[in-house]
Design a protein around this motif. Sequence first.
Motif, mmCIF file in Angstrom:
data_model
loop_
_atom_site.group_PDB
_atom_site.id
_atom_site.type_symbol
_atom_site.label_atom_id
_atom_site.label_comp_id
_atom_site.label_asym_id
_atom_site.label_seq_id
_atom_site.Cartn_x
_atom_site.Cartn_y
_atom_site.Cartn_z
ATOM 1 N N GLU A 59 42.631 38.707 42.427
ATOM 2 C CA GLU A 59 43.032 39.997 41.878
ATOM 3 C C GLU A 59 44.543 40.025 41.661
ATOM 4 O O GLU A 59 45.299 39.512 42.492
ATOM 5 C CB GLU A 59 42.641 41.126 42.832
ATOM 6 C CG GLU A 59 41.150 41.310 42.963
ATOM 7 C CD GLU A 59 40.488 41.760 41.687
ATOM 8 O OE1 GLU A 59 41.077 42.576 40.958
ATOM 9 O OE2 GLU A 59 39.377 41.273 41.408
ATOM 10 N N PRO A 60 44.997 40.614 40.561
ATOM 11 C CA PRO A 60 46.446 40.735 40.371
ATOM 12 C C PRO A 60 47.023 41.718 41.386
ATOM 13 O O PRO A 60 46.316 42.580 41.908
ATOM 14 C CB PRO A 60 46.577 41.262 38.939
ATOM 15 C CG PRO A 60 45.258 41.856 38.609
ATOM 16 C CD PRO A 60 44.237 41.162 39.435
ATOM 17 N N PRO A 61 48.317 41.585 41.695
ATOM 18 C CA PRO A 61 48.923 42.478 42.688
ATOM 19 C C PRO A 61 48.943 43.924 42.197
ATOM 20 O O PRO A 61 48.975 44.193 40.992
ATOM 21 C CB PRO A 61 50.338 41.919 42.852
ATOM 22 C CG PRO A 61 50.579 41.083 41.661
ATOM 23 C CD PRO A 61 49.255 40.624 41.161
ATOM 24 N N CYS A 62 48.944 44.847 43.139
ATOM 25 C CA CYS A 62 48.950 46.268 42.789
ATOM 26 C C CYS A 62 50.368 46.689 42.352
ATOM 27 O O CYS A 62 51.331 45.945 42.502
ATOM 28 C CB CYS A 62 48.469 47.110 43.960
ATOM 29 S SG CYS A 62 49.558 47.062 45.394
ATOM 30 N N ASP A 63 50.454 47.896 41.825
ATOM 31 C CA ASP A 63 51.738 48.399 41.340
ATOM 32 C C ASP A 63 52.770 48.511 42.455
ATOM 33 O O ASP A 63 53.952 48.261 42.242
ATOM 34 C CB ASP A 63 51.545 49.761 40.674
ATOM 35 C CG ASP A 63 50.783 49.662 39.368
ATOM 36 O OD1 ASP A 63 50.775 48.561 38.781
ATOM 37 O OD2 ASP A 63 50.195 50.671 38.934
ATOM 38 N N ARG A 64 52.331 48.868 43.648
ATOM 39 C CA ARG A 64 53.256 48.998 44.782
ATOM 40 C C ARG A 64 53.884 47.647 45.119
ATOM 41 O O ARG A 64 55.070 47.553 45.406
ATOM 42 C CB ARG A 64 52.520 49.565 45.986
ATOM 43 C CG ARG A 64 53.394 49.667 47.219
ATOM 44 C CD ARG A 64 52.693 50.365 48.317
ATOM 45 N NE ARG A 64 52.610 51.777 47.922
ATOM 46 C CZ ARG A 64 51.996 52.700 48.616
ATOM 47 N NH1 ARG A 64 51.407 52.397 49.735
ATOM 48 N NH2 ARG A 64 51.972 53.943 48.203
ATOM 49 N N THR A 65 53.071 46.588 45.067
ATOM 50 C CA THR A 65 53.581 45.244 45.354
ATOM 51 C C THR A 65 54.611 44.825 44.311
ATOM 52 O O THR A 65 55.649 44.260 44.646
ATOM 53 C CB THR A 65 52.419 44.241 45.395
ATOM 54 O OG1 THR A 65 51.446 44.698 46.327
ATOM 55 C CG2 THR A 65 52.891 42.865 45.785
ATOM 56 N N ILE A 66 54.322 45.096 43.046
ATOM 57 C CA ILE A 66 55.270 44.755 41.965
ATOM 58 C C ILE A 66 56.567 45.538 42.150
ATOM 59 O O ILE A 66 57.664 44.992 41.978
ATOM 60 C CB ILE A 66 54.646 45.029 40.587
ATOM 61 C CG1 ILE A 66 53.455 44.108 40.360
ATOM 62 C CG2 ILE A 66 55.667 44.877 39.475
ATOM 63 C CD1 ILE A 66 53.803 42.635 40.317
ATOM 64 N N ARG A 67 56.459 46.801 42.535
ATOM 65 C CA ARG A 67 57.666 47.605 42.740
ATOM 66 C C ARG A 67 58.485 47.046 43.901
ATOM 67 O O ARG A 67 59.711 47.010 43.840
ATOM 68 C CB ARG A 67 57.263 49.056 43.016
ATOM 69 C CG ARG A 67 58.419 49.964 43.243
ATOM 70 C CD ARG A 67 58.780 50.945 42.207
ATOM 71 N NE ARG A 67 57.838 51.420 41.278
ATOM 72 C CZ ARG A 67 57.639 52.689 40.995
ATOM 73 N NH1 ARG A 67 58.291 53.613 41.651
ATOM 74 N NH2 ARG A 67 56.816 53.051 40.057
ATOM 75 N N GLU A 68 57.826 46.566 44.947
ATOM 76 C CA GLU A 68 58.546 45.955 46.081
ATOM 77 C C GLU A 68 59.231 44.659 45.649
ATOM 78 O O GLU A 68 60.352 44.378 46.071
ATOM 79 C CB GLU A 68 57.599 45.690 47.248
ATOM 80 C CG GLU A 68 57.186 46.934 47.994
ATOM 81 C CD GLU A 68 58.365 47.683 48.567
ATOM 82 O OE1 GLU A 68 59.284 47.036 49.112
ATOM 83 O OE2 GLU A 68 58.387 48.927 48.448
ATOM 84 N N ILE A 69 58.566 43.875 44.812
ATOM 85 C CA ILE A 69 59.186 42.645 44.300
ATOM 86 C C ILE A 69 60.415 42.987 43.474
ATOM 87 O O ILE A 69 61.466 42.346 43.603
ATOM 88 C CB ILE A 69 58.164 41.830 43.489
ATOM 89 C CG1 ILE A 69 57.104 41.249 44.422
ATOM 90 C CG2 ILE A 69 58.848 40.723 42.697
ATOM 91 C CD1 ILE A 69 55.933 40.626 43.710
ATOM 92 N N LEU A 70 60.306 44.018 42.640
ATOM 93 C CA LEU A 70 61.465 44.456 41.850
ATOM 94 C C LEU A 70 62.606 44.890 42.767
ATOM 95 O O LEU A 70 63.766 44.524 42.543
ATOM 96 C CB LEU A 70 61.057 45.610 40.931
ATOM 97 C CG LEU A 70 60.205 45.273 39.717
ATOM 98 C CD1 LEU A 70 59.658 46.541 39.085
ATOM 99 C CD2 LEU A 70 61.004 44.484 38.699
ATOM 100 N N ARG A 71 62.281 45.657 43.806
ATOM 101 C CA ARG A 71 63.311 46.162 44.720
ATOM 102 C C ARG A 71 63.980 45.011 45.479
ATOM 103 O O ARG A 71 65.206 44.968 45.608
ATOM 104 C CB ARG A 71 62.681 47.156 45.691
ATOM 105 C CG ARG A 71 63.689 47.896 46.542
ATOM 106 C CD ARG A 71 63.048 48.975 47.398
ATOM 107 N NE ARG A 71 62.643 50.105 46.563
ATOM 108 C CZ ARG A 71 61.378 50.519 46.405
ATOM 109 N NH1 ARG A 71 60.407 49.922 47.036
ATOM 110 N NH2 ARG A 71 61.106 51.544 45.637
#
Length: 154
Positions: A59-71
Motif C-alpha cells: 500500500e502507498p503511504p498515507c497523507d500523514r506519512t508524506i507530510r512527515e517526510i516533507l517536514r
Amino acid sequence: IAQNISPGTILILPEARRLTTGIRYWLEDLMGTEVRVCCFGVVNPNRDIFLSMAEINIEPPCDRTIREILREEANKFGLNLTENRLAQLQTMAGRNPAIARKVIRRERLGINPDKVEHSEYLDISPVVMAGLASLAIVRFIGMGTGNRSLYIIG
C-alpha cells in the motif's frame, strides 16, 4: 550463472515485466532448483513465472506519512514551512516519498514547483465517452422513429 548459484540464493529483479521471454524461462528453471526470485512491478502480467509466484501488494503511504517526510526533509535543510505550505507541497508530491523529498529540494533552491509530478488522478474519460455515445444513440433513435426533436438533440 545457473551453475554457480547455490539453492539459498535470492535474485531481486526490479521492473520484472520488462524481462525477455528467455530470461523468464531461465528464471523458472532456477526456481526449480530452489533459488528464490523476487520480482518487483507495478502490475502482475499473470503469465510464465509470475503464475507460480506469491503476489504481495504494498500500500502507498498515507497523507500523514508524506507530510512527515516533507517536514523532516524541510528541517534537514533548515526550512521553516507553514502547515499551509506543507499542504500545498503535499499535493505536488502525491503519495510518493521520493517525489516529496524532491519537492522540498526544489523549494529550498527557490524553484517554484508549478507542475504536479504524480499521476494519482481519477480518469473520467470512460464517462465522457459513454455520454457522447448515448447522444449518438439518441440521434439514431430519432432518425429511426422520424422524431425530429430527438434527432436534433442527438
